[in-house]
Design a protein around this motif. Structure first.
Motif, PDB file in Angstrom:
ATOM      1  N   VAL A   1       0.845  -1.201   0.000  1.00 43.96           N
ATOM      2  CA  VAL A   1       0.000   0.000   0.000  1.00 43.96           C
ATOM      3  C   VAL A   1       0.879   1.250   0.000  1.00 43.96           C
ATOM      4  CG1 VAL A   1      -1.509   1.390   1.494  1.00 43.96           C
ATOM      5  CG2 VAL A   1      -2.060  -1.009   1.038  1.00 43.96           C
ATOM      6  N   ASN A   2       1.917   1.220   0.830  1.00 43.31           N
ATOM      7  CA  ASN A   2       2.752   2.408   0.950  1.00 43.31           C
ATOM      8  C   ASN A   2       3.739   2.547  -0.191  1.00 43.31           C
ATOM      9  OD1 ASN A   2       1.882   3.727   3.511  1.00 43.31           O
ATOM     10  ND2 ASN A   2       2.197   1.630   4.231  1.00 43.31           N
ATOM     11  N   ALA A   3       4.276   1.418  -0.628  1.00 41.75           N
ATOM     12  CA  ALA A   3       5.237   1.486  -1.735  1.00 41.75           C
ATOM     13  C   ALA A   3       4.560   1.960  -3.019  1.00 41.75           C
ATOM     14  CB  ALA A   3       5.888   0.125  -1.950  1.00 41.75           C
ATOM     15  N   GLU A   4       3.331   1.512  -3.237  1.00 42.42           N
ATOM     16  CA  GLU A   4       2.636   1.834  -4.482  1.00 42.42           C
ATOM     17  C   GLU A   4       1.700   3.027  -4.345  1.00 42.42           C
ATOM     18  OE1 GLU A   4       3.123   0.101  -7.368  1.00 42.42           O
ATOM     19  OE2 GLU A   4       4.644  -1.143  -6.367  1.00 42.42           O
ATOM     20  N   GLY A   5       1.540   3.500  -3.121  1.00 41.89           N
ATOM     21  CA  GLY A   5       0.633   4.631  -2.938  1.00 41.89           C
ATOM     22  C   GLY A   5      -0.823   4.296  -3.228  1.00 41.89           C
ATOM     23  N   TRP A   6      -1.216   3.057  -2.971  1.00 37.92           N
ATOM     24  CA  TRP A   6      -2.620   2.683  -3.193  1.00 37.92           C
ATOM     25  C   TRP A   6      -3.541   3.511  -2.313  1.00 37.92           C
ATOM     26  CZ3 TRP A   6      -2.432  -3.441  -2.941  1.00 37.92           C
ATOM     27  CH2 TRP A   6      -1.817  -3.931  -4.090  1.00 37.92           C
ATOM     28  N   ARG A   7      -4.580   4.053  -2.892  1.00 35.53           N
ATOM     29  CA  ARG A   7      -5.590   4.776  -2.136  1.00 35.53           C
ATOM     30  C   ARG A   7      -7.002   4.444  -2.602  1.00 35.53           C
ATOM     31  NH1 ARG A   7      -2.225   4.896   0.753  1.00 35.53           N
ATOM     32  NH2 ARG A   7      -1.177   6.566   1.850  1.00 35.53           N
ATOM     33  N   ALA A   8      -7.095   3.575  -3.597  1.00 32.78           N
ATOM     34  CA  ALA A   8      -8.386   3.160  -4.160  1.00 32.78           C
ATOM     35  C   ALA A   8      -8.110   1.960  -5.050  1.00 32.78           C
ATOM     36  CB  ALA A   8      -8.981   4.310  -4.969  1.00 32.78           C
ATOM     37  N   PRO A   9      -9.157   1.260  -5.496  1.00 35.50           N
ATOM     38  CA  PRO A   9      -8.936   0.164  -6.443  1.00 35.50           C
ATOM     39  C   PRO A   9      -8.247   0.659  -7.712  1.00 35.50           C
ATOM     40  CG  PRO A   9     -11.161   0.053  -5.557  1.00 35.50           C
ATOM     41  CD  PRO A   9     -10.567   1.367  -5.101  1.00 35.50           C
ATOM     42  N   LEU A  10      -7.617  -0.265  -8.406  1.00 42.10           N
ATOM     43  CA  LEU A  10      -7.003   0.062  -9.686  1.00 42.10           C
ATOM     44  C   LEU A  10      -8.060   0.648 -10.628  1.00 42.10           C
ATOM     45  CD1 LEU A  10      -4.361  -0.252 -11.384  1.00 42.10           C
ATOM     46  CD2 LEU A  10      -5.226  -2.474 -12.108  1.00 42.10           C
ATOM     47  N   TYR A  11      -7.668   1.630 -11.393  1.00 44.78           N
ATOM     48  CA  TYR A  11      -8.510   2.247 -12.432  1.00 44.78           C
ATOM     49  C   TYR A  11      -9.497   3.267 -11.873  1.00 44.78           C
ATOM     50  CZ  TYR A  11      -6.725  -1.698 -15.213  1.00 44.78           C
ATOM     51  OH  TYR A  11      -5.923  -2.624 -15.828  1.00 44.78           O
ATOM     52  N   TRP A  12      -9.505   3.475 -10.561  1.00 44.30           N
ATOM     53  CA  TRP A  12     -10.336   4.545 -10.019  1.00 44.30           C
ATOM     54  C   TRP A  12      -9.566   5.856 -10.089  1.00 44.30           C
ATOM     55  CZ3 TRP A  12     -13.885   3.678  -5.209  1.00 44.30           C
ATOM     56  CH2 TRP A  12     -14.637   2.508  -5.368  1.00 44.30           C
ATOM     57  N   ASP A  13     -10.275   6.941 -10.312  1.00 45.21           N
ATOM     58  CA  ASP A  13      -9.653   8.256 -10.322  1.00 45.21           C
ATOM     59  C   ASP A  13     -10.639   9.269  -9.755  1.00 45.21           C
ATOM     60  OD1 ASP A  13      -7.668  10.135 -10.777  1.00 45.21           O
ATOM     61  OD2 ASP A  13      -8.394  10.610 -12.785  1.00 45.21           O
ATOM     62  N   ARG A  14     -10.118  10.132  -8.907  1.00 40.67           N
ATOM     63  CA  ARG A  14     -10.995  11.151  -8.317  1.00 40.67           C
ATOM     64  C   ARG A  14     -10.606  12.524  -8.850  1.00 40.67           C
ATOM     65  NH1 ARG A  14     -12.077  12.169  -1.849  1.00 40.67           N
ATOM     66  NH2 ARG A  14     -14.199  12.949  -2.154  1.00 40.67           N
ATOM     67  N   ARG A  15     -11.548  13.220  -9.377  1.00 46.91           N
ATOM     68  CA  ARG A  15     -11.297  14.570  -9.881  1.00 46.91           C
ATOM     69  C   ARG A  15     -12.408  15.475  -9.405  1.00 46.91           C
ATOM     70  NH1 ARG A  15     -10.510  11.741 -14.609  1.00 46.91           N
ATOM     71  NH2 ARG A  15     -12.403  12.647 -15.492  1.00 46.91           N
ATOM     72  N   ASP A  16     -12.035  16.607  -8.828  1.00 45.84           N
ATOM     73  CA  ASP A  16     -13.019  17.583  -8.360  1.00 45.84           C
ATOM     74  C   ASP A  16     -14.079  16.919  -7.477  1.00 45.84           C
ATOM     75  OD1 ASP A  16     -11.645  19.370  -9.972  1.00 45.84           O
ATOM     76  OD2 ASP A  16     -12.922  18.928 -11.703  1.00 45.84           O
TER      77      ASP A  16
END
Lengths: 429, 429, 429, 429
Positions: free
Chosen positions: C258-273
């Motif tokens: 999690v920390n090495a890859e910076g995971w913060r959500a499932p793959l292919y998710w993106d948060r904008r605005d």
């Protein structure tokens, strides 16, 4: 390697006796004085591939005398232990294979006491050599061995500083050796030099490394050199002006490094609660704004100069300017191992010797007519002439005023920061 | 973590007094007996990320008592040095941040003497705790701390063995501790077990780790277990039959590892002039063909079993078979830290305890109904249940017969080789 | 590998003719339908070592038939090009050496047209084999080849999705295939199962992979299985509750990842605005809160379950629960390649087949009595039984309802996220 | 960047019309002629971080004109697609962020057809610019854009050669372009030059890159330059004499590289059954012993020179010697993309232009008085002046005789081998 044994070569102490044997004893004992009183633990680890354990330095410098003098020229010499030939060879392929460099910190045995015994063994047989078998051919090899050991004395200080900096307790290597002086740096001036063809390098110094020759001519345009090194305070202005965030100030390789490593200040700087601190061999200290900035890479020196709208000097500009300057400044013998403004240097180019090594804009390349000798000693310098930049002038960790010369060429890769490396600016006239 | 303080828990010595305090003293002093007489240098370096310096083990095991007992439960307890809380935390996120694991070999201060002082400080205050503040709630934590320290005693031996093996001088850690016995292994037999539903795990041993429970039922098919571990001689037949060159004997990840690392024999084996040697804590020794093979990875154990046309046991098969066996075999207290055929074990399953840890075919996963507790001690075992395989039975480096149990689950990644890990075969009935 | 040619095996189309030859044609043409109309460029690159180019999948699946059927069993068969034997071997060491896996994206020739010609060549000679040389011994190999190709069809979709996600233009692979449905997920319920000894695995399905057998008994405690997969909305609550920042929810290896890859959500998710989007094979789409969460690793599934204070099912719990459920749900043939709540599944365990693969808590290990066959086809499954976790049930990218079974074991390393992998919860009764 | 639009600048074709617009059309269409007739697949992959896909080169060279001319100076210009500004920026931080360089091979869309449309779009609007808005300020930028595109034409050939070499089928990029000539190299002679102060660099060539100036004076000792490049046959003698096994011939960094990479011959050489072959853009060919050796690194050139007991020339020696030589030799326009002895060059310094780039012993550093401009175009050359060595003279892949000059400085890291780089020896007089 070409050396000459020299009557007037300066000794690491100011003792009256400057015979080669006296200087041998003085240089050898200075190595031991660096580690005097330390717990054995401090001498074991290796903090990165570029650095070596203190214990290794103490052994390797003895290996040099054993390998190039005792084994070859002292009848009946018996090594203390055969395996040391392999264990303490640094990089001399002509001598034989070497123990893996990045593994030097794994060697717990021989212990510190064993290594000191090895030093005593070598010293004792060197004394025999001085007494019975010294020749005009061997004296230059002794000279080289002494200068070699002095170079390792500097590395002992920079390597152990890097090691201690890994320890979150920030221990003091030598209490009192890093205290800020409070002395003012004074204003920055410029000394001018004329266009012309100049002679640089040397073929006949009392002692010199092979890479300092042949002496040859270079054409230089008119230039000016700064009257003193860049200070911590001046460098802080660069930081505060976004120096580490502005890609246009940096070489491309430098910019990659800045981002990959997260560089935001010189090595060993730390900011806490709005105040800057600096780790020294005397523990952590408040940042001395008037002291010369140190532990910057060539990349940072180059970026700083671009930000200041000037440039770094070439190694030949530096040499032409420095040749007639007095070799004052602070050196390792002072046991004050952090640069500051209060050293003994004077004149138009203060602190040009000692204090901090000064990055030049010159790549470390052979001089016209340079060829490394074919034997092991030919590996000393020539094979490193690739991807390194030249530094000049010596530092607070350079072991003595006698070791440094106007023609002396130090060299490190452009991203190296663990040496006492600083910045002296130049500009076109 | 669930523990019970237990009257009959066996002590690491055969002393008559098996009170908790007496066992505390015995376990703590055994740690120090491991490093007794060693030069400080031996306690400093870290040979790989998975291993830790001896000095670190000595400090971390003290940190455990300080953190989970003294700081929480001893009124007026004052730590010797606050920074140790950070420096010697291994992986307990709930306690706080931790000093970088791969950097443990960089810490020269505190020195060995400082760490021994830290141990004495903790011991002295633990004595206060025993005298004045011990409760039924704290006793299981003390038990856990003792078992924790015993686990680190095993790691001290395996980690320092790995360190010493990096040294081309192949020094002896403890002279005499690795000599071959010359005793014969005897023929390999098979013990049979019936198909059925069995109970495994424990909820009520005098002491057990949380990962050993809950006790639960498993269905097993009829199987047979080998009467003794695979020997060096048998493993040599696998090597000589091209075992390391035949891809079809290996798991895919194993085959990649074999080729990437150039594995051609167990760790610490070396062949010179047609003869095999083995590095031990007593220096290099001729390979003892009758001794149990050790320092093999799960990958090698699995490949060997496939070559032998049998298989490894599951951890439940192993446990069902071992439950009624005597806990004989060789343990760390014997100071003979290399497996051999001459231990005290007897019966249909010789050496099932002690000697070498035995790889099973079971992944290290939670038992049905297992949930780690929410506090720091819940981090002890549960969070490592990923990508590891279970080993059973203890080794020559396991600190005492009292530490091992039929339900004890050791675990390492399948490529780990620096533990005293070996092979016991199984087959379908 | 044990297979049986089966009368009732369902074909990837609903055609009446379910002869082996008819199914061969249907499966083979479905592979081509995936790439129909694509520019050649899309079929060339390899986005990571684990994924392969579309072109490679098309060729390798043909290589399988050529290698295990045509070369061995069709008299006078002449390969189209000899080098393909090397170039398109994936990992069958018994067949011969293989072109370097991470370099598969470097192969521009053979071109897409060349590969389609290769497919036609293989198809044409397979037709000859069906007409003239088919035997009862060969039919299971054809079956295996078809199931193999179906597995690669799933990989074609997941691999190309990963590739397209590297492109900042976020192109649509198949317009319309990823649109959110707007259908509601419905409430989460639990289905209960009794403690007991159950039979799992298969020895006699119409077709099954070798890793699904032998059929054997396991003891299970009473348990409950969730009535549907975890949704995006539920997973978002985990994120919003600090799921990715709380070390105590994660396995140790998971927390490093999690920390090495910076995971913060499932793959292919993106948060904008402040809004969440999800990349699909139909381009980027608003996140469908009612759809099953997908592209989560085992590590994330495990952490989510711990956060929800339940757990993942074992593969045997899953199998026991799923055995009698209808094989509804969404599969690749629907050309809607993003899970959503609006599929055809019903009953107490909705979407147990199709939609998303469901991570279990079981490591991928051999069943009791399993031995891989000695020939090349024995390399199909057995050698991957290391460091992987089992997934069950199939996904929107699984090529057809006929390919999936209750006993089907899919497996991936615990950090893999590019498959359509999701979460179904379990708990102790 | 300083450029002058020049009447006499030579065009890449021999067309009579050498207007800037005519040359624009000629250069642009030559890029397309390189990929003419290729399958789209060949234009997609990236074989290493240093190389780029053909498709990327075609797009990036258009991006250059769009960014520095159309967007800034053509009223009403509308980009074809906004995202290209990001996608096809190579390294101009001043323009904005860039798509990750090592990921260039992941971009399947825009397709080749899309990129050709982009080129047409840029060309069409450049025609508008020529017609309506060209100014004396813009012409140097057009010149720079053309020279930039010519540099990328060379990279297209070297990058695709590297890509094709990864393919075990060793495909022919352009049949016939690599055939050996059979022409004899002739004996090696030496041309002598006097000691003196020379002018080097340029401030006023019809076109020149900023790194070629300022024109300045250097002091050179007397030297001699070889009459032709080192041949494959001569280099083979170095190999056969153990050149790659003798550490004393190599720089230290070079020796590490030789061993880490297993270098035993130039890149693209292969020995089978005692015969040497060479991979060319026309497929694999027997080694032409009389052709200039190529695809050697600076490290190899330097080691060869040391073995031959001479040295490499400095870039200034090379420039002084080459200034008056005719710009004959073989260039990319000949579509014979492998050096050989049969080109049109004559005189005392045969093949000094074209054929192979010649490694010099000079590090790539700024000339005295050089300062990069502050705008994006200032990033063109200056920021790469670190850890690179200068090459001179052009190669068979350099796009035209008009592109090369005596003062032209090419530069690559000392370990780079995928360019057409070769060796011309020098020695002290």
């Amino acid at each position: 390697m070409t050396t000459t044994s020299a009557v007037d070569a300066t000794a690491p102490t100011d003792a009256g006796d400057d015979s080669l044997e006296a200087r041998f004893e003085a240089v050898r004992s200075f190595s031991e004085s660096i580690v005097e009183g330390l717990p054995a633990e401090d001498l074991v680890p290796q903090s990165m591939e570029d650095a070596s354990p203190l214990k290794w330095h103490l052994a390797h410098t003895s290996w040099f005398f054993e390998t190039f003098l005792l084994r070859e020229s002292l009848p009946d010499y018996r090594p203390l232990r055969d395996e040391y030939a392999y264990l303490f060879n640094s990089y001399y392929n002509a001598v034989g294979p070497q123990y893996s460099r990045p593994q030097r910190g794994m060697i717990t045995r021989p212990t510190v006491a064993d290594v000191l015994e090895y030093r005593a063994h070598v010293n004792q047989h060197m004394a025999r050599l001085f007494d019975s078998a010294m020749t005009a051919e061997l004296e230059p090899v002794v000279e080289l061995g002494l200068n070699h050991e002095q170079q390792h004395q500097e590395l002992m200080l920079t390597d152990v500083k890097h090691l201690f900096a890994q320890n979150p307790l920030l221990p003091e290597f030598r209490p009192g050796s890093g205290a800020p002086s409070g002395a003012p740096a004074g204003p920055l001036g410029w000394a001018g030099f004329e266009e012309g063809v100049y002679w640089v390098g040397t073929d006949d110094a009392p002692f010199f490394f092979d890479n300092e020759g042949p002496r040859h001519q270079v054409f230089l345009r008119a230039f000016e050199l700064a009257s003193r090194p860049v200070t911590n305070g001046e460098y802080l202005a660069f930081i505060d002006d976004g120096g580490y965030e502005r890609s246009n100030l940096w070489l491309s390789a430098a910019w990659s490094q800045v981002n990959a490593e997260g560089w935001r200040a010189p090595l060993y700087w730390d900011r806490r609660d709005g105040e800057w601190f600096q780790f020294t061999l005397g523990g952590e200290q408040p940042l001395d704004l008037d002291a010369p900035v140190t532990h910057v890479s060539h990349y940072e020196a180059d970026a700083y100069a671009r930000w200041a709208e000037v440039r770094l000097p070439t190694e030949f500009e530096w040499e032409v300017a420095a040749t007639d300057q007095p070799r004052a400044g602070r050196f390792a013998d002072d046991f004050r191992w952090q640069p500051s403004a209060d050293d003994a240097s004077e004149g138009p180019l203060r602190q040009i010797y000692g204090g901090v090594w000064e990055w030049t804009s010159s790549a470390y390349l052979p001089y016209p007519g340079f060829y490394a000798s074919d034997d092991a000693i030919g590996e000393y310098n020539g094979k490193f002439m690739s991807n390194q930049m030249v530094l000049r002038g010596g530092s607070v960790a350079t072991p003595s005023a006698g070791h440094i010369r106007p023609t002396y060429r130090n060299f490190f890769p452009p991203d190296a920061r663990w040496q006492f490396s600083g910045i002296r600016l130049a500009r076109d006239a």
